[in-house]
Design a protein around this motif. Structure first.
Motif, PDB file in Angstrom:
ATOM      1  N   UNK A 173      84.631 -52.156  37.270  1.00 23.08           N
ATOM      2  CA  UNK A 173      84.063 -53.637  36.858  1.00 23.08           C
ATOM      3  C   UNK A 173      83.624 -53.512  35.529  1.00 23.08           C
ATOM      4  N   UNK A 174      83.305 -52.313  34.946  1.00 22.44           N
ATOM      5  CA  UNK A 174      82.838 -52.344  33.559  1.00 22.44           C
ATOM      6  C   UNK A 174      84.110 -52.377  32.691  1.00 22.44           C
ATOM      7  N   UNK A 175      85.191 -52.308  33.193  1.00 20.74           N
ATOM      8  CA  UNK A 175      86.377 -52.433  32.416  1.00 20.74           C
ATOM      9  C   UNK A 175      86.901 -53.848  32.542  1.00 20.74           C
ATOM     10  N   UNK A 176      86.021 -54.677  33.086  1.00 16.45           N
ATOM     11  CA  UNK A 176      86.265 -56.164  32.972  1.00 16.45           C
ATOM     12  C   UNK A 176      87.195 -56.320  34.143  1.00 16.45           C
ATOM     13  N   UNK A 177      87.434 -55.607  35.261  1.00 19.15           N
ATOM     14  CA  UNK A 177      88.212 -55.826  36.552  1.00 19.15           C
ATOM     15  C   UNK A 177      87.184 -56.264  37.526  1.00 19.15           C
ATOM     16  N   UNK A 178      87.754 -56.721  38.506  1.00 23.49           N
ATOM     17  CA  UNK A 178      86.979 -57.351  39.952  1.00 23.49           C
ATOM     18  C   UNK A 178      87.189 -56.529  40.749  1.00 23.49           C
ATOM     19  N   UNK A 179      86.139 -56.413  41.425  1.00 20.98           N
ATOM     20  CA  UNK A 179      85.964 -55.377  42.472  1.00 20.98           C
ATOM     21  C   UNK A 179      85.401 -55.913  43.829  1.00 20.98           C
ATOM     22  N   UNK A 180      86.011 -55.746  45.022  1.00 19.32           N
ATOM     23  CA  UNK A 180      85.264 -55.772  46.236  1.00 19.32           C
ATOM     24  C   UNK A 180      85.124 -54.438  46.866  1.00 19.32           C
TER      25      UNK A 180
END
Ligand SMILES: Cc1ncc(C[n+]2csc(CCOP(=O)(O)OP(=O)(O)O)c2C)c(N)n1
Ligand code: SF4
Lengths: 285, 578
Positions: free
Chosen positions: B30-37
């Motif tokens: 997420x810190x790399x600008x990706x979305x996570x669940x």
């Protein structure tokens, strides 16, 4: 200076004639009058029972809550606004039966509140069943053959749980009881008074007469001596003599709210509601 | 080549750091600008047992976990055996064949790539302790996904920032060694998954328990009491850690009965108060909940469901408490129950709950479950001004003083809501009473008084009116099939609706509140041709609630009640069958 009757409400007590609750109520009002705390700063947290019906007759702030639960409510009020003088009141069934767990933890938490138990050794409001403090062998509607359990000894129990003020009063001696109540309220910490309160209607064993013959006032006992207090606490069980007065007091133990750093400057109720959550959000990245 | 669409899973015994590595990987993405669940499974044990943690990473907002695993980190043999059916051709497995015995041939036959990393040995040699084996596998994961190592390095530093500096540096060394081992021994391009940083706003990685806690703080809640119970405990942990610096008092009380009574004491004194528990603890709170109903005390109660009855499946998800919560507390008063559908809704609904409970002077429930309360989702920072603070008819000192002896806590008013004075305010006497009472608060059993007070309490909910959340429609209005759900089924349903395998045209009506039913319930379902209820319990409880409230019958039910959440792929299969 207030007078005891200033704490009367528009409602007359509904207790049976001859009930020990009248004496307890009188002593409570006298203690409040003598303490001279503004009425709006006094908070009474009541349970459910004949005892707790006093909620209707006593002109202080009142939460008349559930059977067995006056202590948690009182603790919540005190944590939220420690400027208030908070007193919890209830019966022996309420405090040592239904609410026993709360009593245990209130003793060790040392909230700066007082707790007065109307100990009539019977369930009054539910018309006469055995209570946790009923003497062994006492017959009641719920134990027609006599109580099998041995009674709880509230004084010894409170001591063992670390209560910092432990006293016993008797509704037959109002001035003395008022003095104890005052001391308990003034005590810095959990001020517990077990109050012998004859139930005229349902307890034919622990009558006024019964207590008159056995009670005596403690005088000159060293209330800082825990071991002596424990011994005194057993006197009623062992010698059939009932000491009245302060068994133990320890004010060196810090009270609960003073150990919360967020309450050192102001009461909880004075805190500003909006907070800055940015740093918290940031920490979740 | 699969860029930024990646499902990762780590499995191992409890005590192997499965949970902490999972969260670190989620944040490294997420810190790399990706979305996570992310989603984790664990038994109610401290040591042993099988723990898993899976992170679904995408360049679009995701809402739920995915079944097919692209890369499995197997810290033990069981992880391979249990999750073999989640692996497909092209999936990879990171394991340590020095410690794990398994049938390599069968993996190869399925086209699964094996990355044999001696992570136990590396951890011991480089980090100094086998305990860092999980960190080694994180490094290996970064290499295989061609993800920038710096994101992992930073999160490791942050993770151990409150510990001795050497701990972070040893862990970074261990991670780096795992990263290098893969690069030196495998052709990383043969593994077809790529994680590439994107330019996005900073995102929090939060569970619904986190956001419930944050929502309470933002609402100005200053008193929180609880008794630990999975899956509600992390609200207690979060508030105990974060609350005091916002002026909050957090009390771990002796039992749930104490909790709910204590919180009412604090609320009576004028402090916004909250409690949280799971089904068993809420069962113990019943009488106290009812007490708040008759004393008209403001209180937010959070119930985080797990599978019952009784102790049930303590660490698994379920929506089986719906009817229990709807009927919570004896006696008649309006139940208000919010049911957040995801981590974001949980923040705003918790905040709103504090306003509603003070406006109507009656308790409000926030009903969550293990699935959203322990799964993380990446979401942007919340708008802390969106809901605002409304304390209802609370009196100021001067207003109270003016009323003096005339003040009536239970005054009969047009909207049923009485002015609320606070103890300590001069001139007034506060009298809250669990007995039926007259306007002043005195115990009173006369017929007219009882009728008046019942009517008064019944009116109050109307004052919440437009503030209550409506049912919300997602997708095409004209779709032939309408999916209906409440609470945590929202995520898997939204993902299923985007799934390419879905052959039917569907829309979704989401209920963020189950009591009262949202005012627009009948309207929003009026045009639905076929209503499909999706719920994680065995009795389709919401079907009864909907019928009782609106007369609407659901046509079809998709239920799951094995403690696991829905997966979008399963929903797609079920919907396609309709
Ligand atoms: C949960 C619950 N259980 C039972 C009761 C019924 N009840 C009311 S008062 C009481 C006991 C009263 O005895 P005690 O607490 O000693 O007070 P007293 O009436 O003697 O003053 C009981 C059992 C209740 N109100 N709530
Ligand atoms: S029943 Fe007993 S305790 Fe209750 S009011 Fe009558 S005398 Fe007092």
């Amino acid at each position: 200076m207030k007078k005891p009757n200033d704490f009367n409400t528009t409602h007359e007590p509904t207790w049976c004639p001859g009930c020990g609750n009248f004496g307890l109520w009188g002593a409570f009002k006298q203690a409040l009058a003598e303490l001279d705390i503004p009425r709006h700063k006094i908070f009474g947290s009541y349970g459910i029972g004949c005892s707790s019906n006093g909620a209707n007759f006593t002109k202080i702030n009142v939460f008349h809550g559930l059977h067995g639960r006056p202590l948690p409510v009182a603790e919540g009020v005190k944590m939220a606004n420690h400027d208030l003088t908070v007193i919890a009141l209830g019966g022996d069934g309420d405090g040592f039966g239904e609410g026993g767990n709360h009593f245990m933890h209130a003793c060790r938490a040392n909230h700066d509140i007082a707790y007065f138990v109307h100990d009539n050794q019977i369930y009054g409001l539910t018309t006469g069943q055995t209570s946790p403090t009923s003497a062994k062998g006492i017959k009641s509607k719920s134990n027609p053959l006599g109580a099998i359990d041995r009674p709880v000894n509230p004084i010894a129990l409170a001591l063992s749980l670390g209560a910092t003020f432990v006293a016993r009063g008797f509704t037959g001696d109002i001035p003395h009881l008022a003095k104890l109540m005052k001391a308990a309220i003034k005590h810095k910490g959990f001020g517990f008074v077990d109050i012998l309160q004859p139930c005229f209607t349902f307890n034919k064993h622990n009558t006024h007469q019964y207590f008159r013959e056995r009670v005596y006032k403690l005088a000159g006992n060293d209330t800082s001596d825990f071991d002596k207090a424990q011994k005194l606490a057993r006197e009623w069980d062992r010698e059939d003599k009932i000491p009245l007065g302060i068994f133990f007091q320890n004010e060196s133990e810090p009270v609960f709210h003073e150990q919360l750093p967020q309450l050192t400057k102001e009461t909880l109720i004075k805190k500003k509601l909006p907070v800055n959550l940015k740093p918290d959000f940031q920490s979740y990245i | 080549m699969k860029i930024n669409n990646f499902n990762w899973k780590i499995g191992g015994p409890a005590g192997f750091g499965v949970m902490s590595s999972g969260l670190m990987f989620a944040k490294a993405c997420s810190r790399a600008g990706l979305f996570i669940h992310d989603y984790s499974e664990y038994p109610s044990l401290i040591r042993g047992g099988h723990n898993t943690y899976q992170v679904y990473v995408s360049e679009k907002q995701v809402h739920s976990q995915r079944k097919i695993v692209d890369l499995l980190v197997a810290l033990n043999e069981q992880s391979i055996i249990e999750h073999l059916d989640e692996l497909v051709k092209g999936s990879g497995v990171i394991c340590d064949s020095a410690k794990v015995l398994f049938d390599k041939k069968s993996l190869k036959k399925k086209g699964i790539m094996l990355f044999d990393v001696p992570f136990n040995k590396i951890a011991k040699e480089v980090g100094g302790d086998e305990i860092m084996r999980n960190t080694v596998t994180l490094g290996a994961t970064m290499a295989l996904t061609k993800h920038d190592f710096k994101y992992l390095e930073k999160i490791i530093n942050d993770q151990f920032s409150d510990k001795d500096k050497s701990i972070a540096s040893q862990n970074i060394k261990a991670a780096r060694a795992g990263f290098d081992f893969i690069k030196e021994n495998y052709n990383i391009d043969s593994f077809d998954f790529f994680l590439q940083a994107q330019n996005n706003k900073p995102q929090m990685v939060v569970t619904a328990n986190d956001t419930i806690a944050l929502g309470a703080l933002n609402a100005g809640c200053k008193f929180y009491a609880a008794y630990p119970m999975t899956p509600a405990s992390s609200i207690l942990h979060t508030l105990a850690a974060r609350g005091p610096k916002h002026g909050m008092v957090v009390r771990h009380a002796e039992d749930e009965i104490s909790v709910i009574n204590m919180a009412q004491g604090a609320s009576t004194a004028g402090v916004r108060s909250m409690v949280a528990t799971s089904g068993g603890g809420f069962a113990l709170m019943m009488e106290g909940f009812s007490l708040a109903g008759i004393t008209e005390t403001a209180l937010v109660v959070v119930e985080v469901m797990r599978s019952g009855p009784a102790t049930g499946l303590p660490t698994w998800t379920d929506q089986g408490d719906l009817k229990f919560v709807l009927g919570a507390g004896h006696g008649e008063f309006d139940r208000v129950i919010f049911a957040p559908g995801d981590q974001e809704e949980a923040f705003y609904l918790t905040e709103l709950a504090f306003n509603i409970t003070e406006i109507i002077q009656s308790p409000v429930i926030v009903l969550s479950d293990k699935y959203i309360s322990e799964s993380h989702l990446s979401i942007p920072f919340f708008d802390t001004k969106k809901i605002g603070i409304d304390r209802g008819k609370i009196l100021t000192e001067t207003e109270a003083k003016k009323l003096g002896d005339k003040y009536k806590r239970y005054q009969l008013t047009k909207d049923g809501i009485s002015p609320r004075a606070l103890p300590g305010q001069e001139g007034v006497r506060i009298f809250l009473n669990s007995d039926e009472h007259d306007e002043m608060g005195y115990s009173e059993e006369s017929i007219q008084n009882r009728l008046d007070q019942v009517a008064k309490r019944a009116k109050k909910i109307k004052a919440a009116g437009k503030l209550l959340p409506p049912a919300k429609l997602y997708g095409d209005k004209t779709a032939k099939i309408t999916l209906v759900g409440w609470g945590s089924v929202k995520g898997p349903i939204l993902d299923a609706m985007q799934n390419q395998d879905l052959k039917k045209k569907v829309n979704y009506v989401h209920f963020p509140m189950v009591a009262p039913l949202p005012a627009n319930t009948k309207n929003i379902l009026a045009k639905s041709k076929k209503i499909v209820l999706i719920e994680t319990n065995s009795q389709a409880q919401f079907a009864d609630v909907l019928r009782a409230g609106t007369g609407i019958e659901v046509d079809h039910k998709i239920l799951r009640f094995d403690g696991r959440p829905f997966y979008q792929s399963e929903l797609v299969k079920e919907i396609n069958k309709i």
